[in-house]
Design a protein around this motif. Structure first.
Motif, mmCIF file in Angstrom:
data_model
loop_
_atom_site.group_PDB
_atom_site.id
_atom_site.type_symbol
_atom_site.label_atom_id
_atom_site.label_comp_id
_atom_site.label_asym_id
_atom_site.label_seq_id
_atom_site.Cartn_x
_atom_site.Cartn_y
_atom_site.Cartn_z
ATOM 1 N N GLU A 94 5.327 3.596 12.604
ATOM 2 C CA GLU A 94 4.980 3.923 11.222
ATOM 3 C C GLU A 94 5.608 3.042 10.149
ATOM 4 O OE1 GLU A 94 6.123 8.049 11.012
ATOM 5 O OE2 GLU A 94 4.626 8.672 12.493
ATOM 6 N N ARG A 114 5.143 5.498 5.235
ATOM 7 C CA ARG A 114 4.992 5.562 6.694
ATOM 8 C C ARG A 114 3.521 5.347 7.036
ATOM 9 N NH1 ARG A 114 8.415 11.011 8.384
ATOM 10 N NH2 ARG A 114 10.217 10.537 7.074
ATOM 11 N N ASP A 122 1.351 6.677 8.717
ATOM 12 C CA ASP A 122 0.881 7.899 9.369
ATOM 13 C C ASP A 122 -0.638 7.909 9.335
ATOM 14 O OD1 ASP A 122 2.255 10.105 10.548
ATOM 15 O OD2 ASP A 122 3.389 10.410 8.699
ATOM 16 N N ARG A 127 -0.488 14.513 4.645
ATOM 17 C CA ARG A 127 0.034 13.339 5.341
ATOM 18 C C ARG A 127 -0.519 12.084 4.687
ATOM 19 N NH1 ARG A 127 2.851 13.520 9.786
ATOM 20 N NH2 ARG A 127 2.356 15.647 10.369
HETATM 21 MG MG MG Z 1 6.171 12.354 11.038
#
Ligand code: MG
Ligand code: ATP
Length: 419
Positions: free
Chosen positions: A65, A113, A115, A121
């Protein structure tokens, strides 16, 4: 129409949202300050090695990530995926360890990140976090959780609770890792591909796998509390004692682990509403400061995911009591309007005024759209009588007021609204 779009996983916070954000940010910071925390602001870019060393090379954050890159001089850098590593780095670099026995810091900012973008998210998201250095006593763990509890209580977060567990001291953690490796090895074929690799590299992380089948297996995995040393048992017992006395809604989740390597002993996550994802998470990291080259200083902290927190807080959209929209009809009125706006602003009242000399109707429409709580109307008639109209934008009631008195009366009205 627009050629440029935001990058996948990034999001804008638009003006209709930022007011809510600011008020939540204020609450979090106010509560942190009540517990003796002070703000630290650290850079978004650090050496990649700092994150590898602290979070752990085999974690998803580092392996999959992290946003890392070389700068023009070939330095290996990264955008921070979390705040703790930077705060520890700054703590050590500024020699804070020698200033006080206990240091309490809070931070706020963007994390990055890679993700998979979905609800709750993102690739850039905000965290508010706190770190306490120098306290080994289990009551510090209790107090940190109590502070997070106070934050979400203040925000009226619906149906929240804490999941807590312990990972034990480094020795307990190693022992438990061995137990889990052995236990999971017997079930290797049922594990997902990632977890089969984790079996070699980081068996405890299998307990954190999001895969449904791995989750099912994990439910029956050995409980760390059966193998803890006496000191770790006592520590966890005292954390629980603190939480019970503080009336904090928590449950012990035996197989709770975290996605970062540095945690030891107490770890916790906070859930709310019907969100499956944790809103906040944290724990103790007694070896990280020394792992990063500092003295042996225990520490504990947590981070709140702001997007997840905000999505659970009901928006109380309310007209801002302290907001006046000034409508002027004609040039003469406009000149007076400027004076009015200036003195209202000097008095700390948000004031908008339109200089475009449009008709009453279109200005009224704009005033409505603006979300103003009050409207001041200054037309030719009012000008002649040396008056202004003050209109309550909620009730629609309006009142003529002598021009010389508008500031006093305006302030009175606006103050009367103050909660
Ligand atoms: Mg995570
Ligand atoms: P998850 O298991 O949901 O991936 P995590 O264990 O990676 O979470 P932490 O590193 O503990 O999360 O970060 C603390 C908090 O930050 C999380 O509880 C969550 O609220 C928030 N968070 C983490 N990753 C993201 C993301 N990609 N987008 C938005 N918020 C995030």
């Amino acid at each position: 129409m627009n050629r440029y779009k935001k990058v996948r996983g990034m999001h804008d916070l638009l003006p209709y949202e930022t007011e809510k954000w600011q008020s939540v940010e204020r609450t979090l910071m106010d509560v942190a300050r009540l517990y003796g925390y002070k703000e630290i602001r650290v850079p978004v870019i650090e050496e990649r090695a700092l994150f590898e060393r602290s979070i752990g090379s085999s974690t998803d954050i580092i392996a999959k990530e992290i946003y890392s890159f070389k700068d023009r001089k070939g330095r290996d850098l990264a955008l921070r995926p979390e705040g703790t590593a930077s705060v520890v780095r700054a703590f050590l670099e500024s020699e804070m360890p020698y200033a006080r026995k206990i240091t309490k810091l809070y931070y706020y900012g963007q994390m990055f990140r890679y993700d998979r973008p979905q609800k709750g998210r993102y690739r850039q998201f905000y965290q508010f976090g706190t770190e306490l250095f120098g306290g080994a006593d289990p009551f510090f763990d209790g107090e940190v959780i109590e502070m997070l509890n106070a934050m979400v209580k203040n925000l009226n977060l619906p149906g929240y609770f804490f999941s807590i567990n312990t990972l034990g001291c480094p020795q307990c953690k190693i022992r438990y890792t061995g137990i889990i490796r052995e236990w999971m090895s017997g079930r290797r074929n049922k594990l997902c591909n990632d977890c089969q690799i984790r079996l070699e590299t980081a068996p405890l992380r299998i307990l954190d796998c999001k895969n449904t089948e791995c989750r099912e297996i994990t439910r029956y995995a050995p409980d760390i509390r059966e193998t803890l040393c006496e000191e770790c048992k006592r520590h966890f017992g005292q954390v629980e004692e603190y939480l019970r006395k503080a009336d904090i809604p928590y449950r012990v989740q035996p197989n709770l682990v975290r996605g970062l390597d540095y945690y030891t002993r107490t770890i916790f996550e906070m859930f709310a509403g019907d969100d499956e994802n944790a809103v906040a998470a944290g724990g103790r990291y007694d070896s990280l400061v020394s792992d990063l080259g500092g003295p042996n200083i225990p520490a504990i902290g947590f981070a709140i995911g702001m997007e997840r927190l905000l999505s659970l807080i009901k928006d109380k959209t309310k007209k801002t009591f302290n907001f006046v929209y000034c409508i002027c009809i004609g040039r003469q009125a406009k000149i007076k309007g400027i004076e009015i706006a200036r003195s209202l602003r000097d008095a700390g009242i948000i004031t908008e005024i339109d200089y475009e000399e449009r008709g009453l109707k279109s200005q009224m429409k704009e005033a409505n759209r603006s979300g103003a709580r009050w409207c001041i109307i200054l037309g030719e008639q009012e000008l002649e009588k040396n008056e202004i109209i003050i209109r309550d934008m909620v009730t629609g009631k309006q009142e003529n007021v002598a021009y010389g008195n508008y500031l006093e009366i305006g302030k009175e009205l606006i103050n009367a609204e103050k909660p």
